[in-house]
Motif scaffolding. Structure first.
Motif, mmCIF file in Angstrom:
data_model
loop_
_atom_site.group_PDB
_atom_site.id
_atom_site.type_symbol
_atom_site.label_atom_id
_atom_site.label_comp_id
_atom_site.label_asym_id
_atom_site.label_seq_id
_atom_site.Cartn_x
_atom_site.Cartn_y
_atom_site.Cartn_z
ATOM 1 N N GLU A 41 0.753 -1.218 -0.055
ATOM 2 C CA GLU A 41 -0.086 0.134 0.083
ATOM 3 C C GLU A 41 0.971 1.260 -0.064
ATOM 4 N N ILE A 42 2.052 1.228 0.361
ATOM 5 C CA ILE A 42 2.705 2.504 0.605
ATOM 6 C C ILE A 42 3.299 2.940 -0.997
ATOM 7 N N LYS A 43 3.847 1.519 -1.540
ATOM 8 C CA LYS A 43 4.136 1.960 -3.110
ATOM 9 C C LYS A 43 3.039 2.359 -3.949
ATOM 10 N N LEU A 44 2.030 1.744 -3.717
ATOM 11 C CA LEU A 44 0.801 2.326 -4.598
ATOM 12 C C LEU A 44 0.399 3.608 -4.136
ATOM 13 N N THR A 45 0.449 3.923 -2.940
ATOM 14 C CA THR A 45 0.184 5.598 -2.451
ATOM 15 C C THR A 45 0.918 6.494 -3.119
ATOM 16 N N GLN A 46 2.362 6.236 -3.121
ATOM 17 C CA GLN A 46 3.473 6.659 -3.712
ATOM 18 C C GLN A 46 3.016 7.004 -5.282
ATOM 19 N N PHE A 47 2.791 5.748 -6.080
ATOM 20 C CA PHE A 47 2.276 5.966 -7.148
ATOM 21 C C PHE A 47 1.291 6.729 -7.443
ATOM 22 N N ILE A 48 0.231 6.661 -6.718
ATOM 23 C CA ILE A 48 -0.957 7.591 -6.980
ATOM 24 C C ILE A 48 -0.662 9.002 -6.878
ATOM 25 N N LEU A 49 0.300 9.255 -5.830
ATOM 26 C CA LEU A 49 0.718 10.676 -5.528
ATOM 27 C C LEU A 49 1.342 11.310 -6.898
ATOM 28 N N GLN A 50 2.294 10.458 -7.503
ATOM 29 C CA GLN A 50 2.917 10.712 -8.635
ATOM 30 C C GLN A 50 2.175 10.814 -9.702
ATOM 31 N N MET A 51 1.134 10.127 -9.947
ATOM 32 C CA MET A 51 0.217 10.161 -11.086
ATOM 33 C C MET A 51 -0.595 11.523 -10.868
ATOM 34 N N SER A 52 -1.227 11.895 -9.766
ATOM 35 C CA SER A 52 -2.018 12.983 -9.419
ATOM 36 C C SER A 52 -1.238 14.205 -9.848
ATOM 37 N N LYS A 53 0.097 14.367 -9.822
ATOM 38 C CA LYS A 53 0.957 15.686 -9.972
ATOM 39 C C LYS A 53 1.575 15.606 -11.329
ATOM 40 N N ALA A 54 1.410 14.546 -12.013
ATOM 41 C CA ALA A 54 2.028 14.473 -13.250
ATOM 42 C C ALA A 54 1.455 14.748 -14.495
ATOM 43 N N ASP A 55 2.067 15.386 -15.733
ATOM 44 C CA ASP A 55 1.281 15.789 -16.628
ATOM 45 C C ASP A 55 0.916 14.613 -17.611
ATOM 46 N N LYS A 56 0.113 14.838 -18.861
ATOM 47 C CA LYS A 56 -0.328 13.775 -19.485
ATOM 48 C C LYS A 56 0.645 12.872 -20.128
ATOM 49 N N ASN A 57 1.708 13.340 -20.621
ATOM 50 C CA ASN A 57 2.661 12.433 -21.132
ATOM 51 C C ASN A 57 3.596 11.769 -20.149
ATOM 52 N N THR A 58 3.455 12.277 -18.898
ATOM 53 C CA THR A 58 4.443 11.542 -17.968
ATOM 54 C C THR A 58 3.512 10.354 -17.480
ATOM 55 N N LYS A 59 2.097 10.655 -17.238
ATOM 56 C CA LYS A 59 1.250 9.562 -16.682
ATOM 57 C C LYS A 59 1.347 8.406 -17.615
ATOM 58 N N THR A 60 1.406 8.480 -18.845
ATOM 59 C CA THR A 60 1.561 7.374 -19.680
ATOM 60 C C THR A 60 2.828 6.580 -19.762
ATOM 61 N N GLU A 61 3.938 7.301 -19.397
ATOM 62 C CA GLU A 61 5.191 6.784 -18.843
ATOM 63 C C GLU A 61 5.346 6.196 -17.574
ATOM 64 N N LEU A 62 4.722 6.685 -16.636
ATOM 65 C CA LEU A 62 4.459 6.230 -15.339
ATOM 66 C C LEU A 62 3.760 4.847 -15.210
ATOM 67 N N ILE A 63 2.671 4.896 -15.983
ATOM 68 C CA ILE A 63 2.118 3.424 -16.041
ATOM 69 C C ILE A 63 2.812 2.381 -16.726
ATOM 70 N N LYS A 64 3.515 2.811 -17.615
ATOM 71 C CA LYS A 64 4.343 1.744 -18.196
ATOM 72 C C LYS A 64 5.416 1.148 -17.645
ATOM 73 N N MET A 65 6.026 2.198 -16.664
ATOM 74 C CA MET A 65 7.207 1.855 -15.786
ATOM 75 C C MET A 65 6.661 1.630 -14.367
ATOM 76 N N LEU A 66 5.287 1.136 -14.182
ATOM 77 C CA LEU A 66 5.005 0.998 -12.870
ATOM 78 C C LEU A 66 5.940 0.201 -11.939
ATOM 79 N N PRO A 67 6.461 0.873 -10.913
ATOM 80 C CA PRO A 67 7.132 -0.131 -9.927
ATOM 81 C C PRO A 67 6.322 -1.123 -9.545
#
Length: 173
Positions: A144-170
């Motif tokens: 849940e800690i990693k998932l929370t950090q991922f959610i926070l990253q996604m909420s602050k990222a722009d559209k192009n970065t979101k696509t990259e974050l999902i592809k490189m999901l930890p």
């Protein structure tokens, strides 16, 4: 569109049925001494079997994460857009893991609901949760800690970065 899908844990469903089997057997043993208590135990703990079978056969994802937002089948009927999420934090309530989502006041679901729903939302906030909480109790192994950090990253990222974050999901498990 790249999506991350999280499913119910089959292992938890089986373990729930096995654990309740002990109490059903205890209820059968109690039938000899006290039939009302025996049948009550059999009836109550026997409900774990249809519930466990439903969880075993349920193949729909509980949580879907994509570039748009988070869809939690148990919480809402729509995606929670990333732009609405101001903050997130994990919480553990009686051994159940949740991720609490802090969203803007004007987008809270209770604004459109009745007084009872608003009171329940206030009760949630009184115990340290939020109006929108993602329940992780039935999901396969998840951090849940990693998932929370991922959610926070996604909420602050722009559209192009979101696509990259999902592809490189930890790895969140």
């Amino acid at each position: 569109m790249t999506e991350i899908k999280l499913y119910k844990s089959k292992k938890r469903a089986i373990s729930m049925m096995l654990l309740c089997s002990i109490f059903v057997l205890g209820g059968i043993w109690l039938l000899q001494k006290n039939s009302i208590l025996g049948w009550s135990g059999i009836g109550f703990f026997g409900l774990a079997y249809p519930l466990g079978i439903y969880n075993l056969l349920d193949t729909k994802p509980i949580i879907i994460i994509n570039e748009i937002g988070i869809y939690d089948r148990s919480t809402s009927s729509d995606f929670i857009n990333w732009e609405l999420i101001l903050d997130a934090y994990p919480i553990n309530i009686s051994g159940q893991k949740f991720i609490c989502l802090i969203i803007d006041e004007k987008y809270k679901p209770s604004r459109k609901k009745g007084k009872l729903y608003k009171n329940v939302a206030k009760l949630n906030e009184a115990i340290g949760a939020q109006e929108l909480n993602i329940h992780l109790g039935q999901i396969q192994k998840i951090d849940e800690i990693k998932l929370t950090q991922f959610i926070l990253q996604m909420s602050k990222a722009d559209k192009n970065t979101k696509t990259e974050l999902i592809k490189m999901l930890p790895e969140i498990s």
